[in-house]
Design a protein around this motif. Structure first.
Motif, PDB file in Angstrom:
ATOM      1  N   GLN A  85       0.669  -1.195  -0.117  1.00 50.47           N
ATOM      2  CA  GLN A  85       0.090  -0.010   0.065  1.00 50.47           C
ATOM      3  C   GLN A  85       1.009   1.098  -0.056  1.00 50.47           C
ATOM      4  O   GLN A  85       1.731   1.314   0.738  1.00 50.47           O
ATOM      5  CB  GLN A  85      -1.017  -0.136   1.213  1.00 50.47           C
ATOM      6  CG  GLN A  85      -2.221   0.970   1.167  1.00 50.47           C
ATOM      7  CD  GLN A  85      -2.794   1.004   2.418  1.00 50.47           C
ATOM      8  OE1 GLN A  85      -2.509   0.379   3.460  1.00 50.47           O
ATOM      9  NE2 GLN A  85      -4.291   1.335   2.412  1.00 50.47           N
ATOM     10  N   GLY A  86       0.431   2.051  -0.916  1.00 49.86           N
ATOM     11  CA  GLY A  86       1.396   3.306  -0.999  1.00 49.86           C
ATOM     12  C   GLY A  86       0.576   4.798  -1.113  1.00 49.86           C
ATOM     13  O   GLY A  86      -0.578   4.725  -1.161  1.00 49.86           O
ATOM     14  N   ASN A  87       1.321   5.812  -0.843  1.00 53.38           N
ATOM     15  CA  ASN A  87       0.742   7.207  -1.128  1.00 53.38           C
ATOM     16  C   ASN A  87       0.698   7.557  -2.399  1.00 53.38           C
ATOM     17  O   ASN A  87       1.824   7.452  -3.236  1.00 53.38           O
ATOM     18  CB  ASN A  87       1.399   8.161  -0.162  1.00 53.38           C
ATOM     19  CG  ASN A  87       1.274   7.808   1.123  1.00 53.38           C
ATOM     20  OD1 ASN A  87       0.257   7.254   1.739  1.00 53.38           O
ATOM     21  ND2 ASN A  87       2.193   8.173   2.062  1.00 53.38           N
ATOM     22  N   VAL A  88      -0.137   8.392  -2.818  1.00 57.08           N
ATOM     23  CA  VAL A  88      -0.385   8.878  -4.213  1.00 57.08           C
ATOM     24  C   VAL A  88       0.359  10.307  -4.027  1.00 57.08           C
ATOM     25  O   VAL A  88      -0.160  11.290  -3.720  1.00 57.08           O
ATOM     26  CB  VAL A  88      -1.756   9.172  -4.752  1.00 57.08           C
ATOM     27  CG1 VAL A  88      -1.834   9.668  -6.052  1.00 57.08           C
ATOM     28  CG2 VAL A  88      -2.283   7.907  -4.743  1.00 57.08           C
ATOM     29  N   ASP A  89       1.649  10.508  -4.905  1.00 56.72           N
ATOM     30  CA  ASP A  89       2.274  11.653  -4.921  1.00 56.72           C
ATOM     31  C   ASP A  89       2.193  12.534  -3.744  1.00 56.72           C
ATOM     32  O   ASP A  89       1.835  13.721  -3.645  1.00 56.72           O
ATOM     33  CB  ASP A  89       1.782  12.390  -6.162  1.00 56.72           C
ATOM     34  CG  ASP A  89       1.991  11.780  -7.535  1.00 56.72           C
ATOM     35  OD1 ASP A  89       2.812  10.713  -7.515  1.00 56.72           O
ATOM     36  OD2 ASP A  89       1.124  11.540  -8.415  1.00 56.72           O
ATOM     37  N   GLY A  90       2.547  12.081  -2.446  1.00 53.29           N
ATOM     38  CA  GLY A  90       2.643  13.081  -1.318  1.00 53.29           C
ATOM     39  C   GLY A  90       1.376  13.232  -0.753  1.00 53.29           C
ATOM     40  O   GLY A  90       1.204  14.193   0.318  1.00 53.29           O
ATOM     41  N   THR A  91       0.219  12.805  -1.053  1.00 52.43           N
ATOM     42  CA  THR A  91      -1.189  13.084  -0.586  1.00 52.43           C
ATOM     43  C   THR A  91      -1.368  12.234   0.549  1.00 52.43           C
ATOM     44  O   THR A  91      -0.817  10.894   0.698  1.00 52.43           O
ATOM     45  CB  THR A  91      -2.311  13.161  -1.598  1.00 52.43           C
ATOM     46  OG1 THR A  91      -2.464  11.844  -2.133  1.00 52.43           O
ATOM     47  CG2 THR A  91      -1.743  14.107  -2.808  1.00 52.43           C
ATOM     48  N   SER A  92      -2.670  12.184   1.095  1.00 51.16           N
ATOM     49  CA  SER A  92      -2.812  11.285   2.082  1.00 51.16           C
ATOM     50  C   SER A  92      -3.838  10.295   1.630  1.00 51.16           C
ATOM     51  O   SER A  92      -4.215   9.141   2.244  1.00 51.16           O
ATOM     52  CB  SER A  92      -3.888  12.040   3.242  1.00 51.16           C
ATOM     53  OG  SER A  92      -5.129  12.652   2.499  1.00 51.16           O
ATOM     54  N   GLN A  93      -3.900  10.030   0.290  1.00 49.72           N
ATOM     55  CA  GLN A  93      -4.685   9.115  -0.463  1.00 49.72           C
ATOM     56  C   GLN A  93      -3.764   7.860  -0.690  1.00 49.72           C
ATOM     57  O   GLN A  93      -2.494   7.937  -0.925  1.00 49.72           O
ATOM     58  CB  GLN A  93      -5.165   9.611  -1.690  1.00 49.72           C
ATOM     59  CG  GLN A  93      -5.970   8.793  -2.530  1.00 49.72           C
ATOM     60  CD  GLN A  93      -6.149   9.241  -4.045  1.00 49.72           C
ATOM     61  OE1 GLN A  93      -6.107  10.305  -4.528  1.00 49.72           O
ATOM     62  NE2 GLN A  93      -7.276   8.423  -4.618  1.00 49.72           N
ATOM     63  N   THR A  94      -4.211   6.551  -0.500  1.00 52.41           N
ATOM     64  CA  THR A  94      -3.612   5.734  -0.625  1.00 52.41           C
ATOM     65  C   THR A  94      -3.784   4.742  -1.926  1.00 52.41           C
ATOM     66  O   THR A  94      -5.142   4.876  -2.354  1.00 52.41           O
ATOM     67  CB  THR A  94      -3.555   4.802   0.796  1.00 52.41           C
ATOM     68  OG1 THR A  94      -4.899   4.201   0.761  1.00 52.41           O
ATOM     69  CG2 THR A  94      -2.963   5.408   1.955  1.00 52.41           C
ATOM     70  N   ILE A  95      -3.331   3.908  -2.452  1.00 54.61           N
ATOM     71  CA  ILE A  95      -3.271   3.209  -3.504  1.00 54.61           C
ATOM     72  C   ILE A  95      -2.898   1.679  -3.150  1.00 54.61           C
ATOM     73  O   ILE A  95      -1.869   1.389  -2.509  1.00 54.61           O
ATOM     74  CB  ILE A  95      -2.604   3.610  -4.693  1.00 54.61           C
ATOM     75  CG1 ILE A  95      -3.246   2.968  -5.983  1.00 54.61           C
ATOM     76  CG2 ILE A  95      -1.289   3.665  -4.571  1.00 54.61           C
ATOM     77  CD1 ILE A  95      -3.125   3.587  -7.231  1.00 54.61           C
ATOM     78  N   GLU A  96      -3.405   0.783  -3.476  1.00 58.87           N
ATOM     79  CA  GLU A  96      -3.237  -0.485  -3.423  1.00 58.87           C
ATOM     80  C   GLU A  96      -2.540  -1.393  -4.630  1.00 58.87           C
ATOM     81  O   GLU A  96      -3.204  -1.189  -5.573  1.00 58.87           O
ATOM     82  CB  GLU A  96      -4.263  -1.551  -2.883  1.00 58.87           C
ATOM     83  CG  GLU A  96      -5.042  -0.968  -1.603  1.00 58.87           C
ATOM     84  CD  GLU A  96      -6.106  -1.724  -1.220  1.00 58.87           C
ATOM     85  OE1 GLU A  96      -6.693  -2.005  -1.842  1.00 58.87           O
ATOM     86  OE2 GLU A  96      -6.394  -1.922   0.022  1.00 58.87           O
ATOM     87  N   TYR A  97      -1.406  -2.084  -4.406  1.00 60.86           N
ATOM     88  CA  TYR A  97      -0.842  -2.742  -5.465  1.00 60.86           C
ATOM     89  C   TYR A  97      -0.637  -4.257  -5.325  1.00 60.86           C
ATOM     90  O   TYR A  97      -0.490  -4.513  -4.196  1.00 60.86           O
ATOM     91  CB  TYR A  97       0.469  -2.190  -5.959  1.00 60.86           C
ATOM     92  CG  TYR A  97       0.794  -0.941  -6.461  1.00 60.86           C
ATOM     93  CD1 TYR A  97       0.508  -0.949  -7.802  1.00 60.86           C
ATOM     94  CD2 TYR A  97       0.674   0.279  -5.608  1.00 60.86           C
ATOM     95  CE1 TYR A  97       0.561   0.303  -8.643  1.00 60.86           C
ATOM     96  CE2 TYR A  97       0.783   1.535  -6.418  1.00 60.86           C
ATOM     97  CZ  TYR A  97       0.578   1.452  -7.769  1.00 60.86           C
ATOM     98  OH  TYR A  97       0.503   2.806  -8.424  1.00 60.86           O
ATOM     99  N   TYR A  98      -0.910  -4.989  -5.952  1.00 57.85           N
ATOM    100  CA  TYR A  98      -0.602  -6.582  -6.047  1.00 57.85           C
ATOM    101  C   TYR A  98       0.144  -7.102  -7.082  1.00 57.85           C
ATOM    102  O   TYR A  98       0.258  -6.425  -8.066  1.00 57.85           O
ATOM    103  CB  TYR A  98      -2.266  -7.157  -6.077  1.00 57.85           C
ATOM    104  CG  TYR A  98      -3.406  -6.720  -5.044  1.00 57.85           C
ATOM    105  CD1 TYR A  98      -3.492  -7.431  -4.008  1.00 57.85           C
ATOM    106  CD2 TYR A  98      -4.132  -5.612  -5.127  1.00 57.85           C
ATOM    107  CE1 TYR A  98      -4.208  -7.141  -2.997  1.00 57.85           C
ATOM    108  CE2 TYR A  98      -5.150  -5.100  -4.487  1.00 57.85           C
ATOM    109  CZ  TYR A  98      -5.067  -6.018  -3.163  1.00 57.85           C
ATOM    110  OH  TYR A  98      -5.952  -5.778  -2.433  1.00 57.85           O
ATOM    111  N   GLY A  99       0.928  -7.963  -6.687  1.00 63.78           N
ATOM    112  CA  GLY A  99       1.910  -8.490  -7.446  1.00 63.78           C
ATOM    113  C   GLY A  99       2.147  -9.907  -7.461  1.00 63.78           C
ATOM    114  O   GLY A  99       1.654 -10.503  -6.440  1.00 63.78           O
TER     115      GLY A  99
END
Length: 81
Positions: A30-44
């Motif tokens: 799980q990471g942040n979107v360009d320094g915002t508080s919004q998160t994004i999930e990645y699966y691999g």
């Protein structure tokens, strides 16, 4: 390496897990979107496991997972090479 065990978890490359009853080649971050508080999930899916050992004292090592990443967001699936 084809397999790696750490902290009670077992990881395998996709090729090893392909014909097994259970699959241990999936990863999630799980990471942040360009320094915002919004998160994004990645699966691999793990493609390769590499262990790098450093000589000297203290002995050190790092384990790298080369993965094929997927973004399941509404924007669609993307691959990060």
């Amino acid at each position: 390496m084809n397999k790696y065990c750490v902290n009670g978890f077992k990881f395998q490359i996709e090729e090893v897990s392909r014909n097994k009853k259970t699959n241990n080649s999936g990863v999630y971050i799980q990471g942040n979107v360009d320094g915002t508080s919004q998160t994004i999930e990645y699966y691999g899916v793990i493609q390769e496991i590499i262990e790098v050992r450093y000589l000297g004292w203290p002995k050190k090592k790092i384990v790298l997972f080369r993965c094929e990443w997927f973004d399941p967001s509404p924007r669609g699936t993307k691959m990060d090479h």
